[in-house]
Design a protein around this motif. Structure first.
Motif, PDB file in Angstrom:
ATOM      1  N   LYS A 161      -0.184 -11.592  -0.517  1.00 18.42           N
ATOM      2  CA  LYS A 161      -0.695 -10.324  -1.055  1.00 18.42           C
ATOM      3  C   LYS A 161      -0.423 -10.265  -2.565  1.00 18.42           C
ATOM      4  CE  LYS A 161      -2.090  -5.971  -0.510  1.00 18.42           C
ATOM      5  NZ  LYS A 161      -3.386  -5.531  -0.084  1.00 18.42           N
TER       6      LYS A 161
ATOM      7  N   ALA B 268      -6.620 -10.856  -8.717  1.00 17.41           N
ATOM      8  CA  ALA B 268      -7.634  -9.826  -8.974  1.00 17.41           C
ATOM      9  C   ALA B 268      -7.463  -9.255 -10.384  1.00 17.41           C
ATOM     10  CB  ALA B 268      -7.528  -8.717  -7.924  1.00 17.41           C
TER      11      ALA B 268
ATOM     12  N   ASP C 188       0.820  -1.216   0.000  1.00 13.82           N
ATOM     13  CA  ASP C 188       0.000   0.000   0.000  1.00 13.82           C
ATOM     14  C   ASP C 188       0.851   1.262   0.000  1.00 13.82           C
ATOM     15  OD1 ASP C 188      -2.775  -0.569  -0.092  1.00 13.82           O
ATOM     16  OD2 ASP C 188      -2.613  -1.504   1.890  1.00 13.82           O
TER      17      ASP C 188
ATOM     18  N   GLU D 267      -9.872  -0.616  -7.933  1.00 12.07           N
ATOM     19  CA  GLU D 267     -11.167  -0.019  -8.313  1.00 12.07           C
ATOM     20  C   GLU D 267     -11.020   0.911  -9.517  1.00 12.07           C
ATOM     21  OE1 GLU D 267     -12.409   1.536  -4.487  1.00 12.07           O
ATOM     22  OE2 GLU D 267     -12.408  -0.528  -3.734  1.00 12.07           O
TER      23      GLU D 267
ATOM     24  N   GLN E 266      -6.162  -1.369  -2.945  1.00  9.13           N
ATOM     25  CA  GLN E 266      -7.588  -1.618  -3.184  1.00  9.13           C
ATOM     26  C   GLN E 266      -8.198  -0.525  -4.066  1.00  9.13           C
ATOM     27  OE1 GLN E 266      -9.098  -4.437  -2.547  1.00  9.13           O
ATOM     28  NE2 GLN E 266     -10.887  -3.591  -3.602  1.00  9.13           N
ATOM     29  N   GLN E 267      -7.870   0.736  -3.751  1.00  7.93           N
ATOM     30  CA  GLN E 267      -8.397   1.836  -4.572  1.00  7.93           C
ATOM     31  C   GLN E 267      -7.873   1.741  -6.007  1.00  7.93           C
ATOM     32  OE1 GLN E 267      -6.943   4.964  -2.049  1.00  7.93           O
ATOM     33  NE2 GLN E 267      -8.921   5.303  -1.056  1.00  7.93           N
TER      34      GLN E 267
ATOM     35  N   ASP F 262      -2.987 -12.445  -4.234  1.00  9.85           N
ATOM     36  CA  ASP F 262      -4.316 -11.823  -4.261  1.00  9.85           C
ATOM     37  C   ASP F 262      -4.418 -10.745  -5.339  1.00  9.85           C
ATOM     38  OD1 ASP F 262      -5.007 -13.434  -2.182  1.00  9.85           O
ATOM     39  OD2 ASP F 262      -4.916 -11.860  -0.629  1.00  9.85           O
ATOM     40  N   VAL F 263      -3.386  -9.901  -5.424  1.00  9.97           N
ATOM     41  CA  VAL F 263      -3.446  -8.792  -6.391  1.00  9.97           C
ATOM     42  C   VAL F 263      -3.345  -9.345  -7.816  1.00  9.97           C
ATOM     43  CG1 VAL F 263      -2.339  -6.649  -7.154  1.00  9.97           C
ATOM     44  CG2 VAL F 263      -2.512  -7.145  -4.710  1.00  9.97           C
TER      45      VAL F 263
ATOM     46  N   THR G 143      -4.478   3.617  -2.388  1.00 10.67           N
ATOM     47  CA  THR G 143      -4.120   2.306  -1.842  1.00 10.67           C
ATOM     48  C   THR G 143      -4.208   1.240  -2.951  1.00 10.67           C
ATOM     49  OG1 THR G 143      -6.392   1.763  -1.318  1.00 10.67           O
ATOM     50  CG2 THR G 143      -5.135   2.899   0.413  1.00 10.67           C
TER      51      THR G 143
END
Ligand code: HMG
Ligand code: MG
Length: 304
Positions: A162, A169, A110, A126, A122-123, A165-166, A120
């Motif tokens: 991590k 995604a 992050d 998005e 996550q952002q 996961d990324v 971040t």
């Protein structure tokens, strides 16, 4: 005779390299560099970045670079010109300039993501989702980068889960390939294999690529370790240009000349003319008034 196995090289010198060089190159010289790289046999060439010129001034004019490349009589349909796009605004720029493919980018840390793209992880995912949605509607292939996979300049160690996961995604959103970025070049061969083995438990190996910066001189050894596990796509930068503007002390990517020399020695097919590439590396180093970061390039020049 057995057919040699092919390794795909993604040449990032004109983007990852030039984005971190002190001296800014003119549009004309960028176009000349990219056309010379294409003439060496490189078929996937990152040619620009549609990010904010306030953040990365070296990439200003990427629209003109792509437009000139596309209008050139030297344009070959076999060559793909790619560009980085952090958001929809970037994608619109890349589409207007007729990029053949784009790349989205985020990280497994992050704090790095905050410094690099002001949000971040996550952002960032998005922000990336609508880029992939729009690219899909126009049939544009999208590559995904995950930075800091071996370590972060701000937080240090990065959790392998991590990274998984990324990467997952980005693949789920529609990226055709994930490039694993060792942004600050801290990885070692054992760590590389550990990361790839873990990722391969969740994701197809054929959709993974490696992207090593050579800060600690480990990049070639790491690529060899990755090839041994079945990775077949490698990012590299002619003359070892560049670094990352948001990772202090990070040196350039592994030099393409060094990668091609190693691949030739291992019996792989990279389809790249090493002599012509060495000349291109020497030429661009001269234009930028910097030392040539390729050992193979220097050795070839010394023997000519
Ligand atoms: P922000 O300030 O959070 O964005 O930046 P914003 O949406 O609030 O917009 C602010 C301003 O930026 C506005 O302009 C926008 O128009 C403009 P203003 O109203 O102030 O004049 N803007 C843009 N301009 C041009 N193109 C765009 C764009 N988007 C907004 N696409 C932003 C967010 C992502 C734009 C910014 O943080 C940025 O550009 N960062 C650059 C990051 C970068 O290029 N880093 C290097 C590449 S990544 C890398 O090298 C790693 C890699 O090699 C793998 C590895 O080694 O690990 C890939
Ligand atoms: Mg990089």
């Amino acid at each position: 005779m057995m057919k040699k196995e092919k390794i795909k090289i993604v040449e990032v010198g004109a983007r990852d390299g030039l984005q971190n060089e002190k001296q800014e190159l003119s549009v004309e010289l960028k176009v000349e560099l990219i056309e010379r790289l294409a003439a060496c046999g490189l078929t996937t060439i990152e040619s620009g970045s549609f990010v904010s010129p306030k953040w990365v001034p070296q990439m200003a004019g990427s629209d003109q670079v792509l437009q000139q490349l596309n209008a050139s009589p030297k344009r070959s349909k076999a060559v793909k010109y790619a560009a980085l796009t952090p958001n929809l605004q970037g994608l619109e720029g890349a589409l207007a300039a007729n990029a053949d493919e784009v790349a989205v980018f985020t990280a497994a840390s992050d704090v790095f993501t905050q410094k690099n793209i002001n949000c971040t992880v996550q952002q960032s995912l998005e922000r990336i989702r609508p880029v992939l949605d729009h690219a899909r509607t126009v049939g544009l292939p999208v590559r995904g980068y995950v930075s800091t996979v071996m370590g972060c300049p701000y937080q240090g160690e990065v959790d392998v889960n991590k990274v998984v996961d990324v990467a997952q995604a980005l693949l789920d959103m529609g990226c055709y390939e994930i490039s694993l970025g060792d942004t600050i070049g801290v990885g070692t061969p054992a760590k590389t294999q550990q990361l790839i083995r873990t990722l391969a438990m969740h994701l197809p190996m054929s959709q993974l690529a490696v992207h090593f910066h050579d800060t600690y001189g480990q990049a070639l050894a790491n690529i060899y370790a990755a090839l041994e596990l079945g990775i077949r796509t490698v990012d590299s930068s002619v003359a070892g240009l560049g670094g990352c503007p948001y990772a202090k002390g990070a040196s350039g990517n592994v030099a393409t000349e060094d990668v091609v020399y190693m691949l030739n020695g291992l019996g792989y097919d990279s389809s790249v003319d090493l002599q012509a590439l060495a000349q291109t590396g020497a030429w661009i180093s001269e234009q930028l008034n910097r030392p040539n970061g390729s050992k193979a390039g220097l050795a070839i020049a010394a023997n000519q």
